[in-house]
Scaffold this motif. Structure first.
Motif, PDB file in Angstrom:
ATOM      1  N   SER A 145       0.827  -1.210   0.000  1.00  0.00           N
ATOM      2  CA  SER A 145       0.000   0.000   0.000  1.00  0.00           C
ATOM      3  C   SER A 145       0.856   1.253   0.000  1.00  0.00           C
ATOM      4  O   SER A 145       2.035   1.219   0.375  1.00  0.00           O
ATOM      5  N   ARG A 180       0.121   5.799   0.393  1.00  0.00           N
ATOM      6  CA  ARG A 180      -0.817   6.909   0.522  1.00  0.00           C
ATOM      7  C   ARG A 180      -0.210   8.160  -0.081  1.00  0.00           C
ATOM      8  O   ARG A 180       0.881   8.576   0.340  1.00  0.00           O
ATOM      9  N   SER A 209      -9.677   9.127 -10.020  1.00  0.00           N
ATOM     10  CA  SER A 209     -10.726   9.283  -9.020  1.00  0.00           C
ATOM     11  C   SER A 209     -11.032  10.756  -8.815  1.00  0.00           C
ATOM     12  O   SER A 209     -10.200  11.614  -9.096  1.00  0.00           O
ATOM     13  N   ILE A 217     -18.161  10.618  -4.621  1.00  0.00           N
ATOM     14  CA  ILE A 217     -16.859  10.042  -4.975  1.00  0.00           C
ATOM     15  C   ILE A 217     -17.041   9.126  -6.171  1.00  0.00           C
ATOM     16  O   ILE A 217     -18.074   8.452  -6.300  1.00  0.00           O
ATOM     17  N   TYR A 227     -14.622   6.492  -9.050  1.00  0.00           N
ATOM     18  CA  TYR A 227     -13.343   5.843  -9.347  1.00  0.00           C
ATOM     19  C   TYR A 227     -13.350   5.294 -10.770  1.00  0.00           C
ATOM     20  O   TYR A 227     -14.397   4.901 -11.296  1.00  0.00           O
ATOM     21  N   LYS A 253     -11.040   0.743  -8.773  1.00  0.00           N
ATOM     22  CA  LYS A 253     -12.185   0.626  -7.866  1.00  0.00           C
ATOM     23  C   LYS A 253     -11.997  -0.578  -6.966  1.00  0.00           C
ATOM     24  O   LYS A 253     -11.644  -1.682  -7.407  1.00  0.00           O
ATOM     25  N   ARG A 277      -9.680  -0.851  -4.756  1.00  0.00           N
ATOM     26  CA  ARG A 277      -8.292  -0.868  -4.284  1.00  0.00           C
ATOM     27  C   ARG A 277      -7.836   0.514  -3.803  1.00  0.00           C
ATOM     28  O   ARG A 277      -7.003   0.612  -2.910  1.00  0.00           O
ATOM     29  N   THR A 319      -8.764   4.480  -2.375  1.00  0.00           N
ATOM     30  CA  THR A 319      -9.762   5.249  -1.628  1.00  0.00           C
ATOM     31  C   THR A 319      -9.346   6.710  -1.601  1.00  0.00           C
ATOM     32  O   THR A 319      -8.274   7.041  -1.088  1.00  0.00           O
ATOM     33  N   SER A 369      -9.960  10.667  -0.429  1.00  0.00           N
ATOM     34  CA  SER A 369     -10.535  11.410   0.685  1.00  0.00           C
ATOM     35  C   SER A 369      -9.959  12.813   0.691  1.00  0.00           C
ATOM     36  O   SER A 369      -9.018  13.113  -0.050  1.00  0.00           O
ATOM     37  N   VAL A 395      -5.125   9.967  -1.516  1.00  0.00           N
ATOM     38  CA  VAL A 395      -5.578   8.705  -2.094  1.00  0.00           C
ATOM     39  C   VAL A 395      -4.785   7.586  -1.434  1.00  0.00           C
ATOM     40  O   VAL A 395      -3.562   7.614  -1.391  1.00  0.00           O
ATOM     41  N   GLU A 396      -5.523   6.660  -0.845  1.00  0.00           N
ATOM     42  CA  GLU A 396      -4.948   5.469  -0.253  1.00  0.00           C
ATOM     43  C   GLU A 396      -4.985   4.393  -1.321  1.00  0.00           C
ATOM     44  O   GLU A 396      -6.062   4.051  -1.832  1.00  0.00           O
ATOM     45  N   ASP A 444      -4.191   0.565  -2.185  1.00  0.00           N
ATOM     46  CA  ASP A 444      -3.940  -0.771  -1.658  1.00  0.00           C
ATOM     47  C   ASP A 444      -3.768  -1.776  -2.788  1.00  0.00           C
ATOM     48  O   ASP A 444      -4.150  -1.508  -3.930  1.00  0.00           O
TER      49      ASP A 444
END
Lengths: 113, 122
Positions: free
Chosen positions: B17, B19, B49, B58, B60, B65, B67, B69, B71, B81-82, B84
């Motif tokens: 992951s 961020r 996104s 929100i 994506y 999508k 994977r 996230t 915010s 954006v996180e 993963d």
């Protein structure tokens, strides 16, 4: 997803000549409720982020030279540079904002002949 | 002067992951939707996104999508954006971009950061 297809992939034009780039969408980008086409053109020079040239398919962004113009409606759009200048060497992208995902064309590389 | 500056990129192994952050300045951050767009080396632009000014809406790209996230923290003028389960094909320069509005509609992206490079490789 709406697929955006640009042509040509690359283009070489002499200084002072006209350059024309085509962009076709897999679905209409025309929204009848406001009579607008949801398409933007960007210019990207090497090592820089993109810059908006044209939005609503034909509205020139503030500060963009008037040799740049956009036309078209529905699914077929064109970016025209009326008299190519050396500083116009770049990659040009169309993008639809009719619906997410906001898809881009694959880009057209414009060079000097 | 409007400025967007991304950070957090780097080399990461597949499956791990990362961020990314984007700091905005020179404008009222919570007046604008914000987006992430990426560009693989030597390739074209791909919208990743987007998030509305309030964070309530929100969207994506299909390729991320489930994977990624997105915010935002309006108090900190920041977008995140996180990412993963990263894949080799996520390798790209990641730009944050501010929505451009006309007649109340988003019509593209008018300010972009310089980007932060994410390399996914073992």
């Amino acid at each position: 997803d709406i697929v955006m297809t640009q042509s040509p992939v690359s283009l070489a034009v002499s200084l002072g000549d006209r350059a024309t780039i085509s962009c076709k969408s897999s679905q209409t980008l025309f929204y009848s409720s406001n009579n607008k086409n949801y398409l933007t053109w960007y210019q990207q020079k090497p090592g820089q982020p993109p810059r908006v040239l044209i939005y609503w398919a034909s509205t020139r962004e503030f500060g963009v030279p008037d040799r740049f113009s956009g036309s078209g409606s529905g699914t077929d759009f064109t970016l025209t540079i009326s008299s190519l200048q050396a500083e116009d060497v770049a990659v040009y992208y169309c993008q639809q904002y009719f619906t997410t995902p906001y898809t881009f064309g694959q880009g057209t590389k414009l060079e000097i002949k | 002067e409007v400025q967007l500056v991304e950070s957090g990129g780097g080399l990461v192994q597949p499956g791990r992951s990362l961020r990314l952050s984007c700091a905005g300045s020179g404008f009222t951050f919570d007046d604008f939707a914000m987006h992430w767009v990426r560009q693989a080396p030597g390739k074209g632009l791909e919208w990743v996104s987007g998030i509305s000014w309030s964070g309530s809406t929100i969207a994506y790209a299909g390729s991320v999508k489930g994977r990624f996230t997105i915010s935002r923290d309006n108090a900190k003028n920041s977008l995140y954006v996180e990412m993963d389960s990263l894949r080799v094909e996520d390798t790209a320069l990641y730009f944050c971009a501010r929505a451009k509005y006309s007649d109340g509609y988003v019509v593209g992206f008018d300010y972009w950061g310089p980007g932060t490079l994410v390399t996914v490789s073992s």
